[in-house]
Design an enzyme around this catalytic site. Structure first.
Site, PDB file in Angstrom:
ATOM      1  N   ASN A 161       0.803  -0.655   0.243  1.00  0.00           N
ATOM      2  CA  ASN A 161      -0.254  -0.162  -0.451  1.00  0.00           C
ATOM      3  C   ASN A 161       0.685   1.068  -0.336  1.00  0.00           C
ATOM      4  OD1 ASN A 161      -1.971   1.943   0.655  1.00  0.00           O
ATOM      5  ND2 ASN A 161      -2.708   1.311   2.709  1.00  0.00           N
ATOM      6  N   LYS A 169       0.550   4.399  -0.359  1.00  0.00           N
ATOM      7  CA  LYS A 169      -0.460   5.852   0.853  1.00  0.00           C
ATOM      8  C   LYS A 169      -0.253   6.244  -0.294  1.00  0.00           C
ATOM      9  CE  LYS A 169       0.053   3.204   4.522  1.00  0.00           C
ATOM     10  NZ  LYS A 169      -0.327   3.048   6.396  1.00  0.00           N
ATOM     11  N   HIS A 222      -9.385   1.364   4.784  1.00  0.00           N
ATOM     12  CA  HIS A 222      -8.281   1.361   5.837  1.00  0.00           C
ATOM     13  C   HIS A 222      -8.541   2.230   6.754  1.00  0.00           C
ATOM     14  CE1 HIS A 222      -3.985   2.254   6.267  1.00  0.00           C
ATOM     15  NE2 HIS A 222      -3.875   1.011   5.718  1.00  0.00           N
ATOM     16  N   GLU A 236      -6.630   4.680   8.153  1.00  0.00           N
ATOM     17  CA  GLU A 236      -6.329   6.015   7.591  1.00  0.00           C
ATOM     18  C   GLU A 236      -8.022   6.747   7.212  1.00  0.00           C
ATOM     19  OE1 GLU A 236      -2.626   5.281   5.678  1.00  0.00           O
ATOM     20  OE2 GLU A 236      -2.282   4.832   7.429  1.00  0.00           O
ATOM     21  N   GLU A 267      -5.513  -4.959  10.591  1.00  0.00           N
ATOM     22  CA  GLU A 267      -3.966  -4.022  10.406  1.00  0.00           C
ATOM     23  C   GLU A 267      -4.756  -3.161  11.815  1.00  0.00           C
ATOM     24  OE1 GLU A 267      -2.578  -2.909   6.782  1.00  0.00           O
ATOM     25  OE2 GLU A 267      -4.286  -1.675   6.852  1.00  0.00           O
ATOM     26  N   GLY A 300       2.069   2.246  10.887  1.00  0.00           N
ATOM     27  CA  GLY A 300       3.256   3.338  10.929  1.00  0.00           C
ATOM     28  C   GLY A 300       3.754   3.533  12.052  1.00  0.00           C
ATOM     29  N   SER A 324       3.424  -2.279  10.290  1.00  0.00           N
ATOM     30  CA  SER A 324       5.153  -2.312  10.558  1.00  0.00           C
ATOM     31  C   SER A 324       5.647  -4.029  10.079  1.00  0.00           C
ATOM     32  CB  SER A 324       4.936  -1.880  11.973  1.00  0.00           C
ATOM     33  OG  SER A 324       4.654  -0.730  12.416  1.00  0.00           O
TER      34      SER A 324
END
Ligand code: PGA
Length: 252
Positions: free
Chosen positions: A9, A11, A94, A96, A166, A172, A212
């Protein structure tokens, strides 16, 4: 049969030339035959990526879709548009998107329905926040996220659904779930899917872990029974690291 998958991904990273360079670099690798490799560049570069990967097994994935097919939705991109440029896969949900763009379970359900109706394969992301884990609410939260969305789909649809667990606190942040924490959640989800349908669905759905993952921790996570691969953010921006992560998922 469950497929081994590693998806990158990207992003909102990489401009046009950087995207082309990374795609070209990835094409050079001889990825293990038992791992399906996917990449998710930004919208403007999807068509170029599809074209560059014509003779490659790497699949291109959109990072998002809109929940309508066309119309007055300024700034949005539909499943139909993606299909028309040869993109057959999309991420949905996702964290985010949920956190910064207010994507609720209701919106995600619409997106899932549109994507599947347009014959897109989806990678549906879910996972708890740190506060949920600290209050021991993570299983309940994940169950609700799935109940409200993918578990409303019929059994047939599951041929086109990949899941990605996730945990938000691991994305991240450099902090990874332990292989045991990943396995525990993946097993819980697989068992629950079996309860909701039957084992023809739960035995065949690939459940990826994301948060991560890097070359140094990939194999211990992927070695767990119910972990079929990974959704990789930061480390997928380096061709060398991404390749090492893909190799870590191979049993050849
Ligand atoms: P990360 O991102 O690997 O950089 O933690 C994973 C993701 O957001 O899919």
């Amino acid at each position: 049969m469950r497929k081994k998958i590693v998806a990158g991904n990207w992003k909102m990273n990489n401009n046009f030339n950087q995207t082309k360079d990374l795609v070209t670099e990835l094409k050079e690798f001889n990825f293990p035959k038992d791992v399906s490799v996917m990449i998710s560049p930004a919208y403007p570069f999807l068509k170029t990526s599809v074209d560059l990967l014509q003779d490659s097994s790497i699949k291109v994935v959109s990072q998002n879709i809109h929940q309508k097919n066309n119309g007055a939705y300024t700034g949005e991109v539909s499943s139909e548009m993606l299909k028309s440029i040869g993109v057959n896969n999309t991420l949905i949900g996702h964290s985010e998107r949920r956190a910064y763009f207010n994507e609720t379970d209701d919106v995600l359900l619409e997106k899932i329905e549109f994507a599947l109706n347009n014959n897109l394969n989806i990678i549906f992301c879910f996972g708890e926040e740190l506060s949920d884990r600290k209050s021991n609410n993570h299983f309940k939260l994940v169950k609700t996220q799935l109940d409200n969305t993918v578990l409303k789909m019929n059994k047939e649809s599951w041929k086109n659904i990949i899941l990605a667990y996730e945990p938000v606190w691991a994305i991240g942040t450099g902090e990874t779930a332990t292989p045991e924490q990943a396995q525990e959640m993946h097993e819980f989800v697989r068992n629950y899917i079996c309860e909701c349908y039957d084992n023809s669905v739960s035995d065949n759905v690939s459940i990826l872990y994301g948060g991560s993952v890097k070359p140094s921790n990939a194999s211990e996570i992927f070695n767990k029974n119910d972990v079929d691969g990974g959704l990789i953010g930061g480390a997928s921006l380096s061709a060398k690291d991404f390749n090492l992560i893909i190799e870590a998922n191979s049993s050849l």
